[in-house]
Write an enzyme that holds these catalytic residues in place. Structure first.
Site, PDB file in Angstrom:
ATOM      1  N   GLY A 244       2.642  -2.232  -0.205  1.00 30.32           N
ATOM      2  CA  GLY A 244       2.972  -3.168   0.602  1.00 30.32           C
ATOM      3  C   GLY A 244       3.066  -4.460   0.859  1.00 30.32           C
ATOM      4  O   GLY A 244       2.809  -5.041  -0.510  1.00 30.32           O
ATOM      5  N   SER A 245       2.923  -4.655   1.737  1.00 32.17           N
ATOM      6  CA  SER A 245       1.848  -6.617   2.306  1.00 32.17           C
ATOM      7  C   SER A 245       1.181  -7.164   0.943  1.00 32.17           C
ATOM      8  O   SER A 245       0.125  -5.976   0.712  1.00 32.17           O
ATOM      9  CB  SER A 245       1.911  -7.128   3.618  1.00 32.17           C
ATOM     10  OG  SER A 245       1.031  -6.374   3.735  1.00 32.17           O
ATOM     11  N   GLY A 249      -2.589  -5.836   1.468  1.00 27.59           N
ATOM     12  CA  GLY A 249      -3.494  -5.838  -0.453  1.00 27.59           C
ATOM     13  C   GLY A 249      -4.559  -5.942  -0.436  1.00 27.59           C
ATOM     14  O   GLY A 249      -5.688  -5.229  -0.476  1.00 27.59           O
ATOM     15  N   GLU A 266       0.613  -2.659  -5.343  1.00 26.46           N
ATOM     16  CA  GLU A 266       2.050  -3.220  -5.528  1.00 26.46           C
ATOM     17  C   GLU A 266       2.573  -3.600  -4.943  1.00 26.46           C
ATOM     18  O   GLU A 266       2.721  -3.456  -3.810  1.00 26.46           O
ATOM     19  CB  GLU A 266       3.063  -1.984  -6.326  1.00 26.46           C
ATOM     20  CG  GLU A 266       3.629  -2.128  -7.247  1.00 26.46           C
ATOM     21  CD  GLU A 266       4.921  -2.296  -6.470  1.00 26.46           C
ATOM     22  OE1 GLU A 266       5.422  -3.372  -5.816  1.00 26.46           O
ATOM     23  OE2 GLU A 266       5.473  -1.601  -6.121  1.00 26.46           O
ATOM     24  N   CYS A 300      10.925  -4.452  -2.959  1.00 21.50           N
ATOM     25  CA  CYS A 300       9.809  -5.731  -3.867  1.00 21.50           C
ATOM     26  C   CYS A 300      10.212  -6.129  -4.737  1.00 21.50           C
ATOM     27  O   CYS A 300       9.509  -7.731  -4.967  1.00 21.50           O
ATOM     28  CB  CYS A 300       8.471  -5.063  -4.294  1.00 21.50           C
ATOM     29  SG  CYS A 300       7.872  -4.252  -5.200  1.00 21.50           S
TER      30      CYS A 300
HETATM   31  C1  UN1 Z   1       9.579  -1.576  -4.263  1.00 22.08           C
HETATM   32  O1  UN1 Z   1      10.186  -1.682  -3.440  1.00 22.08           O
HETATM   33  O2  UN1 Z   1       7.940  -0.962  -3.972  1.00 22.08           O
HETATM   34  O3  UN1 Z   1      12.846  -1.372  -9.962  1.00 22.08           O
HETATM   35  C2  UN1 Z   1       9.531  -0.664  -5.873  1.00 22.08           C
HETATM   36  C3  UN1 Z   1      13.149  -1.057  -8.462  1.00 22.08           C
HETATM   37  C4  UN1 Z   1      12.659  -0.008  -8.746  1.00 22.08           C
HETATM   38  C5  UN1 Z   1      11.307   0.288  -7.711  1.00 22.08           C
HETATM   39  C6  UN1 Z   1      11.114  -0.713  -6.624  1.00 22.08           C
HETATM   40  N1  UN1 Z   1      12.678   1.184  -8.879  1.00 22.08           N
HETATM   41  O4  UN1 Z   1      13.768  -2.093  -7.831  1.00 22.08           O
END
Ligand code: UN1
Length: 509
Positions: A244-245, A249, A266, A300
């Site tokens: 998440g953000s 975290g 993450e 992300c």
């Molecule tokens: C995410 O955005 O939290 O590499 C994960 C990627 C994907 C996973 C993204 N396999 O864009």
């Protein structure tokens, strides 16, 4: 049209009009945490309701996961792997339906929804193989007649907190690996995407029940302020894996850290791509389109900053403006659509205030930025010319905004590239070995993921996934990320009949 398609899928995945949001082996009939309505961000009617878990329901789920762990940890790892193999098969059978539900509830296009389920299947396969490979090292002892090695044991209950943008795949990276490692798993999904979590739990329940292992996976859908906080404080949760953000975290790290629990974080990304003059422009534009516009910029791993060397900058800019003009925005279930809606009104507001900030700080919007006048949270993706010194570049805006910047020399580009708090994904486009290796060297990208001639998003599960700095430092999925879900035990066995001490110490009466 959307709704009728939705209803069939919901039905096949075991979603009712009103659902329990807490499963402790079995679904708790009427959890106490109040009602949550899950709606379709494409602007159609609500999809279904969920009765959220209250603190008492959380307790029931956590207690059951802890009790199940006491037995699950004793089942040989390859036998645990066999159950995960069956879950992979069940996911294969449900790939279309689950992919469609992801598209319905999250708004990502169908191809990406299915892709997400494929990612679950891939990690299931990986976990099955891993279940026979949880290797420890053996060491050379300095003492005669001594054997030294390390072994890996299950850790406890793994708490998984996942975000709306990958509502099912991120759970699977954690849960399927944790399970072959001998942990049980409690999942707290995003309140934006509870139905996909319920559907996954139903799929798992079928397999677990058939094998006599109900309760290895469980779910609590509830508020962060109650259920989430209880989970962070709970010592039975030996490891908390949270996506998440950055703000979230920091909170997770603080609360779990206070009890010296383990975390796998993450968090936000702010990913840049460096394009050298000698890059293939065709490749760049295709990769950037997927990386910046895919999932409506809500990964992300989305590309947020594009650093263009002077000689190629204009051409890339021209091609991108043309390509952005051709992006079909609309119903995520229509195969012609490339970009669906943002997740909710707050996401639209955040994007719009981000655009104001960009303008105020001297950025220039080259393309996009309007909200579409139709129901749902549809926006045009944005291309914005920017200066590296603009403060807005330091922050991850979770929306399809791509900044374009121009540079002269590689060293300058690398400095700009690394000059943000986050450190998840990075990429360079070049045909020069020297530029590529510079980017990959210790004075190059400071991120957890560094790519050459591909974008930053769409990672395969075989590698360890995660990033540095404010991204949180966690690693999930492939490589040796499994070690975070186990405890390492260093063993020394003395079979000599003597008692020599290490470091040559003599200690005798
Ligand atoms: C995410 O955005 O939290 O590499 C994960 C990627 C994907 C996973 C993204 N396999 O864009």
């Amino acid at each position: 049209m959307l709704l009728s398609t939705g209803e069939d899928v919901l039905d096949r995945l075991g979603i009712r009009k009103v659902n329990s949001g807490a499963c402790a082996g079995d679904w708790i009939p009427v959890p106490s945490g109040g009602e949550l309505i899950s709606s379709n961000p494409s602007g159609e009617s609500p999809l279904a309701a969920v009765r959220m878990a209250g603190e008492d329901d959380y307790e029931q789920v956590a207690a059951n996961a802890w009790e199940t762990f006491q037995r699950w940890r004793l089942l040989p790892a390859p036998k645990r792997g066999e159950i995960i193999r069956q879950i992979g098969d069940e996911l294969r059978r449900n790939k279309d339906d689950l992919g469609r539900l992801v598209a319905l509830e999250n708004g990502k296009i169908l191809a990406e929804g299915r892709g997400e389920v494929q990612e679950m299947i891939d990690i299931a396969d990986f976990a099955v193989g891993l279940s026979r490979q949880l290797y420890g090292l053996s060491m050379q002892s300095e003492r005669p007649g001594h054997r030294m090695y390390e072994q890996w044991h299950p850790l406890g209950v793994c708490g998984v907190i996942s975000a709306f943008n990958f509502p099912v795949a991120v759970w699977s990276w954690n849960a399927l690996i944790a399970a072959v490692c001998g942990d049980t798993v409690v999942w707290k999904p995003s309140s934006q995407t509870p139905l996909t979590a319920i559907a996954v739990q139903n799929i798992c329940n079928r397999v677990l029940e058939a094998n006599g292992w109900k309760g290895v996976f469980s779910v609590v859908i509830g508020r962060g302020s109650t259920v989430g906080e209880r989970m962070l404080e709970d010592r039975r949760m030996a490891v908390i894996s949270a996506t998440g953000s950055c703000a979230m975290g920091y909170r997770v790290a603080e609360v779990v850290g206070r009890r010296l629990g383990k975390t796998i974080l993450e968090l936000g990304g702010n990913n840049a791509v460096i394009v050298m003059d000698d890059a293939d422009p065709e490749l760049v534009v295709r990769a950037v389109l997927f990386g910046a516009v895919g999932t409506a910029g809500q990964r992300c791993t989305s590309i947020r900053r594009l650093l263009l060397q002077k000689g190629i900058a204009r051409e890339i800019e021209r091609r991108l403006v043309r390509a952005y003009g051709q992006i079909r925005i609309g119903d995520p279930l229509d195969p012609a659509t490339l970009m669906g809606p943002l997740i909710n009104q707050a996401a639209v507001d955040e994007m719009m205030s981000g655009l104001d900030e960009i303008r105020r700080q001297g950025g220039e919007i080259l393309y996009g930025g309007r909200r579409l006048s139709r129901p749902g949270y549809f926006v045009e993706p944005v291309l914005a010319r920017a200066q590296p010194s603009m403060p807005v570049l330091q922050r991850e805006i979770f929306a399809p905004i791509l900044y374009l910047m121009e540079f002269d020399q590689l060293d300058q580009a690398i400095a700009w590239h690394n000059d943000v708090p986050q450190g998840l994904g990075s990429a360079m486009f070049t045909s020069s070995l020297r530029s590529a290796e510079t980017f990959l060297s210790a004075r190059g990208s400071d991120c957890g993921i560094a790519n050459i001639n591909i974008g930053t998003s769409g990672a395969e599960i075989g590698g360890a996934f995660g990033g540095e700095k404010d991204t949180g430092g966690g690693r999930e999925a492939g490589s040796d990320a499994w070690k975070s879900y186990m405890r390492r035990q260093t063993v020394t066995v003395n079979w000599s009949g003597e008692l020599p001490l290490a470091q040559g110490i003599a200690f005798e009466l």
